[in-house]
Scaffold this motif. Sequence first.
Motif, PDB file in Angstrom:
ATOM      1  N   TYR A  59      -1.657 -13.760  13.478  1.00 49.48           N
ATOM      2  CA  TYR A  59      -1.107 -13.338  14.765  1.00 49.48           C
ATOM      3  C   TYR A  59       0.342 -13.778  14.858  1.00 49.48           C
ATOM      4  O   TYR A  59       0.683 -14.903  14.507  1.00 49.48           O
ATOM      5  N   ARG A  60       1.199 -12.872  15.322  1.00 49.13           N
ATOM      6  CA  ARG A  60       2.611 -13.182  15.511  1.00 49.13           C
ATOM      7  C   ARG A  60       2.883 -13.504  16.970  1.00 49.13           C
ATOM      8  O   ARG A  60       2.382 -12.816  17.868  1.00 49.13           O
ATOM      9  N   PHE A  61       3.692 -14.520  17.189  1.00 49.69           N
ATOM     10  CA  PHE A  61       3.960 -14.999  18.543  1.00 49.69           C
ATOM     11  C   PHE A  61       4.441 -13.853  19.436  1.00 49.69           C
ATOM     12  O   PHE A  61       5.224 -12.992  19.023  1.00 49.69           O
ATOM     13  N   GLY A  62       3.938 -13.844  20.675  1.00 45.15           N
ATOM     14  CA  GLY A  62       4.354 -12.836  21.632  1.00 45.15           C
ATOM     15  C   GLY A  62       3.804 -11.459  21.349  1.00 45.15           C
ATOM     16  O   GLY A  62       4.361 -10.451  21.800  1.00 45.15           O
ATOM     17  N   SER A  63       2.692 -11.381  20.600  1.00 35.73           N
ATOM     18  CA  SER A  63       2.059 -10.099  20.247  1.00 35.73           C
ATOM     19  C   SER A  63       3.004  -9.177  19.481  1.00 35.73           C
ATOM     20  O   SER A  63       2.951  -7.954  19.605  1.00 35.73           O
ATOM     21  N   ALA A  64       3.883  -9.762  18.661  1.00 34.49           N
ATOM     22  CA  ALA A  64       4.788  -8.964  17.835  1.00 34.49           C
ATOM     23  C   ALA A  64       4.006  -8.266  16.734  1.00 34.49           C
ATOM     24  O   ALA A  64       2.931  -8.717  16.320  1.00 34.49           O
ATOM     25  N   THR A  65       4.547  -7.150  16.252  1.00 32.42           N
ATOM     26  CA  THR A  65       3.902  -6.401  15.183  1.00 32.42           C
ATOM     27  C   THR A  65       4.815  -6.346  13.960  1.00 32.42           C
ATOM     28  O   THR A  65       5.979  -6.729  14.007  1.00 32.42           O
ATOM     29  N   ASP A  66       4.271  -5.839  12.868  1.00 27.78           N
ATOM     30  CA  ASP A  66       4.987  -5.809  11.599  1.00 27.78           C
ATOM     31  C   ASP A  66       6.093  -4.758  11.604  1.00 27.78           C
ATOM     32  O   ASP A  66       6.178  -3.921  12.509  1.00 27.78           O
ATOM     33  N   ARG A  67       6.919  -4.787  10.568  1.00 28.52           N
ATOM     34  CA  ARG A  67       7.953  -3.782  10.367  1.00 28.52           C
ATOM     35  C   ARG A  67       7.525  -2.841   9.247  1.00 28.52           C
ATOM     36  O   ARG A  67       7.601  -3.185   8.075  1.00 28.52           O
ATOM     37  N   ASN A  68       7.025  -1.690   9.638  1.00 30.95           N
ATOM     38  CA  ASN A  68       6.676  -0.644   8.679  1.00 30.95           C
ATOM     39  C   ASN A  68       5.664  -1.110   7.633  1.00 30.95           C
ATOM     40  O   ASN A  68       5.650  -0.644   6.498  1.00 30.95           O
ATOM     41  N   GLY A  69       4.808  -2.052   8.033  1.00 27.92           N
ATOM     42  CA  GLY A  69       3.748  -2.498   7.136  1.00 27.92           C
ATOM     43  C   GLY A  69       4.104  -3.626   6.199  1.00 27.92           C
ATOM     44  O   GLY A  69       3.277  -4.016   5.372  1.00 27.92           O
ATOM     45  N   GLU A  70       5.309  -4.174   6.292  1.00 30.78           N
ATOM     46  CA  GLU A  70       5.694  -5.266   5.386  1.00 30.78           C
ATOM     47  C   GLU A  70       4.865  -6.515   5.676  1.00 30.78           C
ATOM     48  O   GLU A  70       4.628  -6.869   6.828  1.00 30.78           O
ATOM     49  N   THR A  71       4.455  -7.195   4.620  1.00 23.67           N
ATOM     50  CA  THR A  71       3.692  -8.424   4.761  1.00 23.67           C
ATOM     51  C   THR A  71       4.362  -9.544   3.983  1.00 23.67           C
ATOM     52  O   THR A  71       5.318  -9.321   3.225  1.00 23.67           O
ATOM     53  N   GLN A  72       3.870 -10.762   4.156  1.00 21.38           N
ATOM     54  CA  GLN A  72       4.514 -11.938   3.603  1.00 21.38           C
ATOM     55  C   GLN A  72       4.064 -12.197   2.159  1.00 21.38           C
ATOM     56  O   GLN A  72       2.899 -11.952   1.810  1.00 21.38           O
ATOM     57  N   PRO A  73       4.957 -12.724   1.308  1.00 19.92           N
ATOM     58  CA  PRO A  73       4.568 -13.068  -0.066  1.00 19.92           C
ATOM     59  C   PRO A  73       3.375 -14.014  -0.126  1.00 19.92           C
ATOM     60  O   PRO A  73       2.521 -13.877  -1.016  1.00 19.92           O
ATOM     61  N   ALA A  74       3.306 -14.960   0.820  1.00 21.10           N
ATOM     62  CA  ALA A  74       2.176 -15.895   0.816  1.00 21.10           C
ATOM     63  C   ALA A  74       0.859 -15.166   1.075  1.00 21.10           C
ATOM     64  O   ALA A  74      -0.189 -15.542   0.525  1.00 21.10           O
TER      65      ALA A  74
END
Length: 470
Positions: free
Chosen positions: A318-333
């Motif tokens: 979950y991202r703070f403030g109900s933020a969403t991803d940018r065009n489906g990008e996810t984190q390396p971890a």
Amino acid sequence: MTAHPRPDGHMTNGDVSFWFAQMGGPPPQRSPLPGDTEVDVAIVGAGFTGLWAAYYLLSQAPSLKVALIERAFAGFGASGRNGGWCTGNFAWNRDRYLHGGGTRAGVMALETQLRATVDEICRVAQAEGIDGGIRRTDCVTYACSPAQMARLRAERDTALDWGVPRDRLALIGGTEAGARIRIAGAEGALVEHGVARIQPARLVRGLAEAVERRGAAIHEGTTVTEIAPGRVRTDRGTVRARHILRATEGFTPGLRGHARTWLPLNSAQIATAPLPAAMWEQIGWSGFELMGDASHAYCYAQRTDDGRIVIGGRGVPYRFGSATDRNGETQPATVAALRAILQRLLPQTRDLPIEHAWCGVLGVPRDWCATVGLDPRSGIGWAGGYVGIGVSTSNHAGRTLADLVLGRDTERTGLPWVNRQPRLWEPEPLRWLAVHGMYRLYAAADRREAARRPTTTSRLARLADRLCGR
């Protein structure tokens, strides 16, 4: 079509999802709203929920003027990014529907009707000539510890107690489970029959085209700024309509007045390179089953028609403030964590390249129970909160919305999820702390169960359930 790795050999991250890449990339965008207009039904969101609602509305009332308003393009959200599980189930706590005024018979009727959605989706796809990559198969959930096996046994027993047909579920031992897919350390599995595997982007794109053929207008590249009785305000003009349906699922918190309605929980996936034939011989998986595990931080996977493994699970939940991803990008971890899960379950894939990673959001109500409804006074309807099991649930929700808009009293309109109003999520930072705390506890519970091999679920997981009301 076959997705190809990037020329530089690196993994693609984002670009909406692998499913669109497999089709040659996102589709050309349809024209935006041309300005102020008036229709009979305005639908905000052109994912599965909105498209199914439009499909059934126009199937029953072809003269209706229906418009779908979409910020990006049809299927941009979870409908084009999910794991391709079409199961006829959804995540819920049956007792919550009882506490909300539902009856046991009503809950059982809801489950029965939801199971039938798999056949209904297959029927519509065939009737409309939609190549959605649909393959009828089983869903196999693996247990790799005594506690996981105990949870699967309890899940089976509870389902049978609530009227799920006995021929729908089978609890199998480690030898039989391994004969299907050679999961390392499998002690058994729960097999659910009557499900289907899909290619999400192909299904949602085909459904959008079917809806257009029936007369609906899909306005893409149009951002909704406000939903109010009788009107939808956008950056391209105002749409006036007697009925307005909110079909925005995990993106609902981005609408004015809905910041705490549903929580946008993140889920991420990776797609491998195609597996060599010799590796498939080692792994099995010849039935193209949907595959998951019974860990608390569960995973979900499928074998694609072009010989890849797609596997998903929670990354940053979950991202703070109900933020969403940018065009489906996810984190390396997150990519590393998913790869570690894949290699733990299937060590044969240790040296297999990962060619695509992406993520998306799913809508979670405060009580973790999906809802569909319509306020007859304002004319505003809604559906969502599928908690990640939305491919088939959205079909039934869309069908129910059509009944409600048309004022028809059907077997669907009296079900206990209709017009259910769960309480709002807590304001920040409480919900961020609760969700991240929940998943830390689940991860700790999984580690403890793997190390100590108890025969019952860890108390840490039970605490996590209470923390967020699951």
